[in-house]
Write a protein that holds these residues in place. Sequence first.
Motif, PDB file in Angstrom:
ATOM      1  N   ARG A  86       0.838  -1.195   0.000  1.00  0.00           N
ATOM      2  CA  ARG A  86       0.000   0.000   0.000  1.00  0.00           C
ATOM      3  C   ARG A  86       0.875   1.247   0.000  1.00  0.00           C
ATOM      4  NH1 ARG A  86      -5.208   0.616   0.360  1.00  0.00           N
ATOM      5  NH2 ARG A  86      -6.177   2.483   1.218  1.00  0.00           N
ATOM      6  N   LEU A  87       0.410   2.271  -0.678  1.00  0.00           N
ATOM      7  CA  LEU A  87       1.117   3.549  -0.751  1.00  0.00           C
ATOM      8  C   LEU A  87       0.448   4.550   0.177  1.00  0.00           C
ATOM      9  CD1 LEU A  87       3.064   5.669  -2.029  1.00  0.00           C
ATOM     10  CD2 LEU A  87       1.331   5.993  -3.814  1.00  0.00           C
ATOM     11  N   THR A  88       1.230   5.114   1.099  1.00  0.00           N
ATOM     12  CA  THR A  88       0.755   6.204   1.942  1.00  0.00           C
ATOM     13  C   THR A  88       1.301   7.513   1.399  1.00  0.00           C
ATOM     14  OG1 THR A  88       0.703   4.796   3.912  1.00  0.00           O
ATOM     15  CG2 THR A  88       0.734   7.173   4.265  1.00  0.00           C
ATOM     16  N   VAL A  89       0.421   8.445   1.122  1.00  0.00           N
ATOM     17  CA  VAL A  89       0.790   9.755   0.587  1.00  0.00           C
ATOM     18  C   VAL A  89       0.530  10.799   1.661  1.00  0.00           C
ATOM     19  CG1 VAL A  89       0.380  11.479  -1.209  1.00  0.00           C
ATOM     20  CG2 VAL A  89       0.208   9.043  -1.763  1.00  0.00           C
ATOM     21  N   LEU A  90       1.563  11.473   2.115  1.00  0.00           N
ATOM     22  CA  LEU A  90       1.428  12.562   3.074  1.00  0.00           C
ATOM     23  C   LEU A  90       1.601  13.887   2.342  1.00  0.00           C
ATOM     24  CD1 LEU A  90       3.467  11.243   6.141  1.00  0.00           C
ATOM     25  CD2 LEU A  90       0.983  11.230   5.808  1.00  0.00           C
ATOM     26  N   VAL A  91       0.738  14.828   2.628  1.00  0.00           N
ATOM     27  CA  VAL A  91       0.812  16.116   1.941  1.00  0.00           C
ATOM     28  C   VAL A  91       0.573  17.250   2.938  1.00  0.00           C
ATOM     29  CG1 VAL A  91      -1.603  15.901   1.229  1.00  0.00           C
ATOM     30  CG2 VAL A  91      -0.126  17.542   0.074  1.00  0.00           C
ATOM     31  N   ALA A  92       1.523  18.175   2.996  1.00  0.00           N
ATOM     32  CA  ALA A  92       1.343  19.416   3.760  1.00  0.00           C
ATOM     33  C   ALA A  92       0.760  20.455   2.815  1.00  0.00           C
ATOM     34  CB  ALA A  92       2.680  19.896   4.308  1.00  0.00           C
ATOM     35  N   THR A  93      -0.177  21.237   3.315  1.00  0.00           N
ATOM     36  CA  THR A  93      -0.837  22.192   2.429  1.00  0.00           C
ATOM     37  C   THR A  93      -1.069  23.513   3.143  1.00  0.00           C
ATOM     38  OG1 THR A  93      -2.788  22.566   1.020  1.00  0.00           O
ATOM     39  CG2 THR A  93      -3.133  21.326   3.051  1.00  0.00           C
ATOM     40  N   SER A  94      -0.878  24.594   2.401  1.00  0.00           N
ATOM     41  CA  SER A  94      -1.193  25.918   2.917  1.00  0.00           C
ATOM     42  C   SER A  94      -2.500  26.425   2.319  1.00  0.00           C
ATOM     43  CB  SER A  94      -0.054  26.898   2.612  1.00  0.00           C
ATOM     44  OG  SER A  94       0.290  26.869   1.238  1.00  0.00           O
ATOM     45  N   GLY A  95      -3.242  25.537   1.665  1.00  0.00           N
ATOM     46  CA  GLY A  95      -4.533  25.948   1.136  1.00  0.00           C
ATOM     47  C   GLY A  95      -5.086  25.029   0.070  1.00  0.00           C
ATOM     48  N   ASP A  96      -4.429  24.965  -1.090  1.00  0.00           N
ATOM     49  CA  ASP A  96      -5.020  24.314  -2.254  1.00  0.00           C
ATOM     50  C   ASP A  96      -4.463  22.934  -2.555  1.00  0.00           C
ATOM     51  OD1 ASP A  96      -6.757  26.453  -2.855  1.00  0.00           O
ATOM     52  OD2 ASP A  96      -5.144  27.541  -3.857  1.00  0.00           O
ATOM     53  N   THR A  97      -3.212  22.669  -2.189  1.00  0.00           N
ATOM     54  CA  THR A  97      -2.599  21.393  -2.551  1.00  0.00           C
ATOM     55  C   THR A  97      -3.373  20.214  -1.967  1.00  0.00           C
ATOM     56  OG1 THR A  97      -0.392  22.366  -2.701  1.00  0.00           O
ATOM     57  CG2 THR A  97      -0.517  19.998  -2.400  1.00  0.00           C
ATOM     58  N   GLY A  98      -3.697  20.288  -0.688  1.00  0.00           N
ATOM     59  CA  GLY A  98      -4.340  19.162  -0.031  1.00  0.00           C
ATOM     60  C   GLY A  98      -5.666  18.790  -0.659  1.00  0.00           C
ATOM     61  N   ALA A  99      -6.472  19.790  -1.005  1.00  0.00           N
ATOM     62  CA  ALA A  99      -7.762  19.504  -1.630  1.00  0.00           C
ATOM     63  C   ALA A  99      -7.583  18.851  -2.990  1.00  0.00           C
ATOM     64  CB  ALA A  99      -8.571  20.795  -1.771  1.00  0.00           C
ATOM     65  N   CYS A 154     -13.619  17.283   3.503  1.00  0.00           N
ATOM     66  CA  CYS A 154     -14.897  16.702   3.065  1.00  0.00           C
ATOM     67  C   CYS A 154     -14.726  15.301   2.490  1.00  0.00           C
ATOM     68  CB  CYS A 154     -15.572  17.615   2.041  1.00  0.00           C
ATOM     69  SG  CYS A 154     -14.686  17.777   0.472  1.00  0.00           S
ATOM     70  N   TRP A 155     -13.677  14.587   2.954  1.00  0.00           N
ATOM     71  CA  TRP A 155     -13.346  13.297   2.358  1.00  0.00           C
ATOM     72  C   TRP A 155     -13.556  12.163   3.347  1.00  0.00           C
ATOM     73  CZ3 TRP A 155     -13.109  14.155  -2.562  1.00  0.00           C
ATOM     74  CH2 TRP A 155     -12.717  15.423  -3.006  1.00  0.00           C
ATOM     75  N   ASP A 156     -13.649  10.966   2.826  1.00  0.00           N
ATOM     76  CA  ASP A 156     -13.797   9.771   3.641  1.00  0.00           C
ATOM     77  C   ASP A 156     -12.940   8.672   3.024  1.00  0.00           C
ATOM     78  OD1 ASP A 156     -15.162   9.044   1.329  1.00  0.00           O
ATOM     79  OD2 ASP A 156     -17.145   9.121   2.242  1.00  0.00           O
ATOM     80  N   ASP A 157     -13.233   7.447   3.417  1.00  0.00           N
ATOM     81  CA  ASP A 157     -12.578   6.280   2.831  1.00  0.00           C
ATOM     82  C   ASP A 157     -11.067   6.336   3.011  1.00  0.00           C
ATOM     83  OD1 ASP A 157     -11.750   4.623   0.020  1.00  0.00           O
ATOM     84  OD2 ASP A 157     -13.415   3.806   1.196  1.00  0.00           O
ATOM     85  N   ASN A 158     -10.305   6.592   1.944  1.00  0.00           N
ATOM     86  CA  ASN A 158      -8.837   6.501   2.016  1.00  0.00           C
ATOM     87  C   ASN A 158      -8.159   7.839   2.276  1.00  0.00           C
ATOM     88  OD1 ASN A 158      -9.556   7.456  -0.580  1.00  0.00           O
ATOM     89  ND2 ASN A 158      -7.588   6.805  -1.427  1.00  0.00           N
ATOM     90  N   VAL A 159      -8.904   8.896   2.605  1.00  0.00           N
ATOM     91  CA  VAL A 159      -8.329  10.232   2.812  1.00  0.00           C
ATOM     92  C   VAL A 159      -8.604  10.684   4.244  1.00  0.00           C
ATOM     93  CG1 VAL A 159      -8.309  12.643   2.099  1.00  0.00           C
ATOM     94  CG2 VAL A 159      -8.623  10.841   0.383  1.00  0.00           C
ATOM     95  N   ARG A 160      -7.541  11.096   4.962  1.00  0.00           N
ATOM     96  CA  ARG A 160      -7.652  11.620   6.320  1.00  0.00           C
ATOM     97  C   ARG A 160      -7.099  13.033   6.343  1.00  0.00           C
ATOM     98  NH1 ARG A 160      -6.050   6.499   5.973  1.00  0.00           N
ATOM     99  NH2 ARG A 160      -6.890   4.889   7.363  1.00  0.00           N
ATOM    100  N   SER A 161      -7.760  13.923   7.065  1.00  0.00           N
ATOM    101  CA  SER A 161      -7.339  15.326   7.122  1.00  0.00           C
ATOM    102  C   SER A 161      -7.027  15.716   8.555  1.00  0.00           C
ATOM    103  CB  SER A 161      -8.451  16.234   6.572  1.00  0.00           C
ATOM    104  OG  SER A 161      -8.765  15.888   5.237  1.00  0.00           O
ATOM    105  N   LEU A 189     -18.248  20.031  -4.079  1.00  0.00           N
ATOM    106  CA  LEU A 189     -17.423  19.724  -2.915  1.00  0.00           C
ATOM    107  C   LEU A 189     -17.952  20.414  -1.660  1.00  0.00           C
ATOM    108  CD1 LEU A 189     -13.768  19.867  -4.308  1.00  0.00           C
ATOM    109  CD2 LEU A 189     -15.237  17.884  -3.960  1.00  0.00           C
ATOM    110  N   LEU A 190     -18.433  21.634  -1.807  1.00  0.00           N
ATOM    111  CA  LEU A 190     -18.945  22.369  -0.648  1.00  0.00           C
ATOM    112  C   LEU A 190     -20.231  21.760  -0.104  1.00  0.00           C
ATOM    113  CD1 LEU A 190     -18.279  26.049  -1.823  1.00  0.00           C
ATOM    114  CD2 LEU A 190     -16.913  24.653  -0.267  1.00  0.00           C
ATOM    115  N   ALA A 191     -20.869  20.925  -0.883  1.00  0.00           N
ATOM    116  CA  ALA A 191     -22.090  20.263  -0.416  1.00  0.00           C
ATOM    117  C   ALA A 191     -21.796  18.988   0.365  1.00  0.00           C
ATOM    118  CB  ALA A 191     -22.989  19.931  -1.615  1.00  0.00           C
ATOM    119  N   ARG A 192     -20.541  18.549   0.373  1.00  0.00           N
ATOM    120  CA  ARG A 192     -20.183  17.324   1.076  1.00  0.00           C
ATOM    121  C   ARG A 192     -20.009  17.590   2.576  1.00  0.00           C
ATOM    122  NH1 ARG A 192     -17.639  13.224  -2.185  1.00  0.00           N
ATOM    123  NH2 ARG A 192     -16.468  12.625  -0.315  1.00  0.00           N
ATOM    124  N   PRO A 193     -20.316  16.626   3.438  1.00  0.00           N
ATOM    125  CA  PRO A 193     -20.061  16.792   4.878  1.00  0.00           C
ATOM    126  C   PRO A 193     -18.568  16.762   5.165  1.00  0.00           C
ATOM    127  CG  PRO A 193     -20.799  14.558   4.413  1.00  0.00           C
ATOM    128  CD  PRO A 193     -20.945  15.335   3.130  1.00  0.00           C
TER     129      PRO A 193
END
Length: 446
Positions: free
Chosen positions: A147-160, A193-200, A423-427
């Motif tokens: 499995r590949l784990t992708v870590l991303v630091a974001t100051s706004g747009d990259t993470g989304a 606003c993500w689930d499944d394989n994405v954690r914020s 995207l803004l409509a997602r929980p």
Amino acid sequence: MSRPCDRPGAGFCYKCSVRYVSTRGAAPPVGASEAILQGLAPDGGLYVPRPFPTLDPAALKGGKSFAGIAAEFLSPFVAGDPLSETLDTIVRESFDFPLPLVDLEPGTALLELFHGPTAAFKDVGARFLAASFERILARERPERRKRLTVLVATSGDTGAAVAAACHRRQGIEVGVLFPDGGVSPRQEHQLTCWDDNVRSFAVRGTFDDCQALVKEAFTSSAWRGRGYLSSANSINVGRLLPQAAYYAAASVWYHERHAATPGFVIPSGNVGNAIGCFWAKRCGYPIGEIVMATNANRVVPDWFETGAWRPRPSCPTLANAMDVGNPSNMERLFDLYPDREELLEIARSFSVDDDSIRRTIADAPGRWGQIPCPHTATAFHVRERLQTPHWIVVATAHPAKFEAIVEPLVGHPVEVPASLGALLARPTRTRCIEPRLAEVERCWES
């Protein structure tokens, strides 16, 4: 410029295969797939291509879409690597939205990079990177697949952009780290606003703290023991290559329209976007001067003025995605131009304060017929300071992502693109943590 060899491909010279080497020189060269999968080189450096393929001027033929030019541009960078077998499919899948080059007035054009799923330029690199990850993993035999784990630091747009691009892709899990309270409300919604394989994770600190956590994870045996570990920040060369491709495309489009070589004015935070432009220029595309517009975090303009590299803690500004006090991609720029004087001949950098950003946003509809986001406003402000013609201003995000800043200044609501509205409509779901890697580990499975 070199003439092309007999080996076919995009009008480039193939006398030497492109490999990827570390900016710190203590890691072995690798191919494109390995550089993308690793993200960061084993010696802590950033991967850069060597040698750069050289464009044959005869290859500058117009009338091509971005996807068409991108496929040609990227081909030599993956030549000889298994990714080359699926490059056309990756390009078609990743770049299925427009990147218009809009003429504003004689001598100035606007490159609109915000028409992707999350309304920011990061969609270009993130979608290419996610599609590449998936193809690289799929080549492994099922019994050996990790499995590949992708870590991303974001100051706004990259993470989304990374979250959207990787969401529910097979074999990939994503961790997004952003500064708590350091992004706009709509940016935060997109990040969470993500689930499944994405954690914020909302980190109680700055972007630099988030970036430090990602780099620390790469030295952690516990994180490396999870399987593959990579990054989707602009430290990953797979993010920068497609960004270089849109500078190549925009330069060709402008050149064929106006018979002139354009310069670029680029909003710059972590400097990855600008590095793409420098790489396209090095390949021989018709690009003139490169000007980096920063906000009040002026470590880059200070280096251009004094030659002293002095990273410092970042300060919050209206252009929050550029709130970076130690831009990691300057390491790539120093590697590309070890002679500072050579760099000063082709590049400049200017700082823009918040008051100037506000004035530029308010004036831009009347002056340019555009409503810029705060980041794009820094580039418009700098364009006003440049006396020569033939400049392309780079628009990095849709203004609707910053409605609390933009709408009071222009006096009316900004229309929300359909993709952003979805995207803004997602929980949402947020985990707030201290800037410690142990905190990320503790919350990862919760």
